[in-house]
Design a protein around this motif. Sequence first.
Motif, PDB file in Angstrom:
ATOM      1  N   VAL A   1       7.781  12.135  11.680  1.00  0.00           N
ATOM      2  CA  VAL A   1       8.075  10.837  12.286  1.00  0.00           C
ATOM      3  C   VAL A   1       7.070   9.813  11.751  1.00  0.00           C
ATOM      4  O   VAL A   1       5.862  10.056  11.719  1.00  0.00           O
ATOM      5  N   GLY A   2       7.565   8.663  11.299  1.00  0.00           N
ATOM      6  CA  GLY A   2       6.703   7.621  10.756  1.00  0.00           C
ATOM      7  C   GLY A   2       6.421   7.745   9.278  1.00  0.00           C
ATOM      8  O   GLY A   2       5.604   6.995   8.730  1.00  0.00           O
ATOM      9  N   SER A   3       7.115   8.670   8.598  1.00  0.00           N
ATOM     10  CA  SER A   3       6.859   8.890   7.167  1.00  0.00           C
ATOM     11  C   SER A   3       7.604   7.908   6.276  1.00  0.00           C
ATOM     12  O   SER A   3       7.402   7.891   5.063  1.00  0.00           O
TER      13      SER A   3
ATOM     14  N   THR B   1       0.817  -1.218   0.000  1.00  0.00           N
ATOM     15  CA  THR B   1       0.000   0.000   0.000  1.00  0.00           C
ATOM     16  C   THR B   1       0.851   1.269   0.000  1.00  0.00           C
ATOM     17  O   THR B   1       0.310   2.377  -0.030  1.00  0.00           O
ATOM     18  N   SER B   2       2.179   1.118   0.070  1.00  0.00           N
ATOM     19  CA  SER B   2       3.070   2.283   0.120  1.00  0.00           C
ATOM     20  C   SER B   2       3.343   2.814  -1.282  1.00  0.00           C
ATOM     21  O   SER B   2       3.281   2.066  -2.269  1.00  0.00           O
ATOM     22  N   PRO B   3       3.678   4.109  -1.390  1.00  0.00           N
ATOM     23  CA  PRO B   3       4.110   4.649  -2.682  1.00  0.00           C
ATOM     24  C   PRO B   3       5.414   3.986  -3.135  1.00  0.00           C
ATOM     25  O   PRO B   3       6.159   3.435  -2.319  1.00  0.00           O
ATOM     26  N   VAL B   4       5.674   4.048  -4.425  1.00  0.00           N
ATOM     27  CA  VAL B   4       6.937   3.550  -4.977  1.00  0.00           C
ATOM     28  C   VAL B   4       7.914   4.719  -5.029  1.00  0.00           C
ATOM     29  O   VAL B   4       7.604   5.780  -5.574  1.00  0.00           O
TER      30      VAL B   4
ATOM     31  N   ALA C   1       5.577  17.539   3.322  1.00  0.00           N
ATOM     32  CA  ALA C   1       5.582  16.505   4.370  1.00  0.00           C
ATOM     33  C   ALA C   1       4.212  16.338   5.023  1.00  0.00           C
ATOM     34  O   ALA C   1       3.847  15.230   5.436  1.00  0.00           O
ATOM     35  N   THR C   2       3.449  17.410   5.104  1.00  0.00           N
ATOM     36  CA  THR C   2       2.170  17.327   5.816  1.00  0.00           C
ATOM     37  C   THR C   2       0.980  17.085   4.903  1.00  0.00           C
ATOM     38  O   THR C   2      -0.024  16.516   5.318  1.00  0.00           O
ATOM     39  N   THR C   3       1.075  17.534   3.636  1.00  0.00           N
ATOM     40  CA  THR C   3      -0.063  17.391   2.727  1.00  0.00           C
ATOM     41  C   THR C   3       0.250  16.549   1.495  1.00  0.00           C
ATOM     42  O   THR C   3      -0.658  16.020   0.866  1.00  0.00           O
ATOM     43  N   GLY C   4       1.537  16.463   1.135  1.00  0.00           N
ATOM     44  CA  GLY C   4       1.905  15.755  -0.083  1.00  0.00           C
ATOM     45  C   GLY C   4       1.703  16.567  -1.346  1.00  0.00           C
ATOM     46  O   GLY C   4       1.987  16.089  -2.446  1.00  0.00           O
TER      47      GLY C   4
ATOM     48  N   VAL D   1      16.955  17.472  -1.175  1.00  0.00           N
ATOM     49  CA  VAL D   1      16.139  16.904  -0.101  1.00  0.00           C
ATOM     50  C   VAL D   1      15.024  16.042  -0.689  1.00  0.00           C
ATOM     51  O   VAL D   1      14.239  16.504  -1.526  1.00  0.00           O
ATOM     52  N   CYS D   2      14.972  14.769  -0.255  1.00  0.00           N
ATOM     53  CA  CYS D   2      13.833  13.897  -0.551  1.00  0.00           C
ATOM     54  C   CYS D   2      12.826  14.055   0.587  1.00  0.00           C
ATOM     55  O   CYS D   2      13.167  13.821   1.751  1.00  0.00           O
ATOM     56  N   VAL D   3      11.610  14.458   0.254  1.00  0.00           N
ATOM     57  CA  VAL D   3      10.575  14.662   1.268  1.00  0.00           C
ATOM     58  C   VAL D   3       9.646  13.451   1.286  1.00  0.00           C
ATOM     59  O   VAL D   3       9.135  13.030   0.239  1.00  0.00           O
ATOM     60  N   PHE D   4       9.440  12.899   2.483  1.00  0.00           N
ATOM     61  CA  PHE D   4       8.669  11.660   2.646  1.00  0.00           C
ATOM     62  C   PHE D   4       7.296  11.930   3.254  1.00  0.00           C
ATOM     63  O   PHE D   4       7.122  12.839   4.071  1.00  0.00           O
ATOM     64  N   ARG D   5       6.374  11.087   2.855  1.00  0.00           N
ATOM     65  CA  ARG D   5       5.034  11.085   3.456  1.00  0.00           C
ATOM     66  C   ARG D   5       4.376   9.736   3.189  1.00  0.00           C
ATOM     67  O   ARG D   5       4.468   9.200   2.086  1.00  0.00           O
ATOM     68  N   ASP D   6       3.750   9.169   4.216  1.00  0.00           N
ATOM     69  CA  ASP D   6       2.997   7.909   4.085  1.00  0.00           C
ATOM     70  C   ASP D   6       3.830   6.780   3.498  1.00  0.00           C
ATOM     71  O   ASP D   6       3.356   6.001   2.668  1.00  0.00           O
TER      72      ASP D   6
END
Length: 500
Positions: A287-289, A267-270, A491-494, A465-470
Amino acid sequence: MLQMNGIKKRFGSIEVLHGVDLEVRAGEVHALLGENGAGKSTLMKVLCGIIKESEGTIRINDELHSFANYDAAIAAGVGIVFQEFSLIPYLTAIENMFLAREMTTRLGLLDRKAMRNRAREILARLDVDLPLNVPVANLSVAEQQFVEIAKALSLEARILVLDEPTATLTPSEVEHLFKVIRELRRDGVAIVFISHHMEEIFEICDRITVLRDGHYIATHDVAEVDVDRLVELMVGRRIEQSFPPKPDIDMSGVPVLDVSELQLSKTSPVSSFQLHQGEILGFAGLVGSGRTETALAMIGAHPSVTCKVKHNGKEVRFSEPADALAHGIGLLPESRKEQGLVTSFSILRNVSINNYGKYRKNGVFIDLKKEVLCTKEVMAQVRVKANGPSDPLDTLSGGNQQKVVVARWLNHTMNVLIFDEPTRGIDVGAKAEIYQLMRELTEQGCSIIMISSELPEILGMSDRVCVFRDGGIVDTVEGENINSEKIMTLATTGRQDNVA
């Protein structure tokens, strides 16, 4: 409420505290600042009876004390929440709170109902709701932190020491903790607050005492000083610029690492990213991204659905971290005590532990002289404060332990280093040294992936910078796009649109 005067502590012929003074009032949050190795933890261990002072006096409510052990300090109303949690992971919150102080019935049986009610009272006072019947290992880091505080309050502590209490908390969890601290302050509890986050000091503390190299330097009201003045008091000099200048990185050549089709779960992004020679690539996100998990999956230390890696243009497969190490890729983990070090070993053994082939003599024996010499060289390079390589690791401050992890990889021939929270628990002076060291490594041809929860660190050190989310990368930003607004929005909205 608390007066510590002329506290000295010697270990053999070495004096580590040189007549330190500390006074804390009832209903005050008092910051204790200093570089790693300044003597903060040693002073607090004296206060809590964990170690015995060599000279000096301790007064609580003007009553003279000299604590033979921690139990004696607890009886006098002193509690401490350590930076490294002292909870037993397979026990519940209630069992941890009342460990060795269990309430019993008239028949001598455990009074579980009384302990549960008392635990609920304390947690209600903290405005915290958490499961009481599950092992604390199943709780979040923030929940474990509140269990530690509740445990101290269950001891009826009137003097509470908080050692780096926010190191692993999210901003919302920090705000909740500060709300709890303000409530305790209103109740008249004297709080000693140790933190390397300057913004926290100015938000929550009333006064500040600064130590340097085991000496008392000064005490000031928070309103009397600014960050620059505090840094100067802590390190004995002004740090004009924490972050070294960013060089121009040539990204036209073959990447050192080319990672594609990395998916942590179905279910995670590639995610895909590239790391170029001499580059510091930041991994940012909440945290947890999925920042740490992505780096670990790349080196075979975390499961993934798919993951393709090219190292210097050649396809490789890392089924375990040893495979990555063989290709010159090393990891400095976030949790140095659990994953990065063997605290019962010496500095020498920790630096050498996965590189003994370097010292092999005649194919069989270890060249001890070479091992000691190499260890001394890397210790000097990262400025580890210790008497020598034979010092036990658990006698070092947290910051110096972190430097030992860096020293281990400098002892290898590495071309990629993954720094996971490289300055967690490290003071401002040591941070500047770590940042300079990272740039020196990239100038020598090393490439770095830096995972950090500190936005100023991401902005000041990253070339991209690589920005992560979900669980995956939302976007990779560079140049003028490396700014706090864009990174936090991603990071907060994507969202990638309308973010300048």
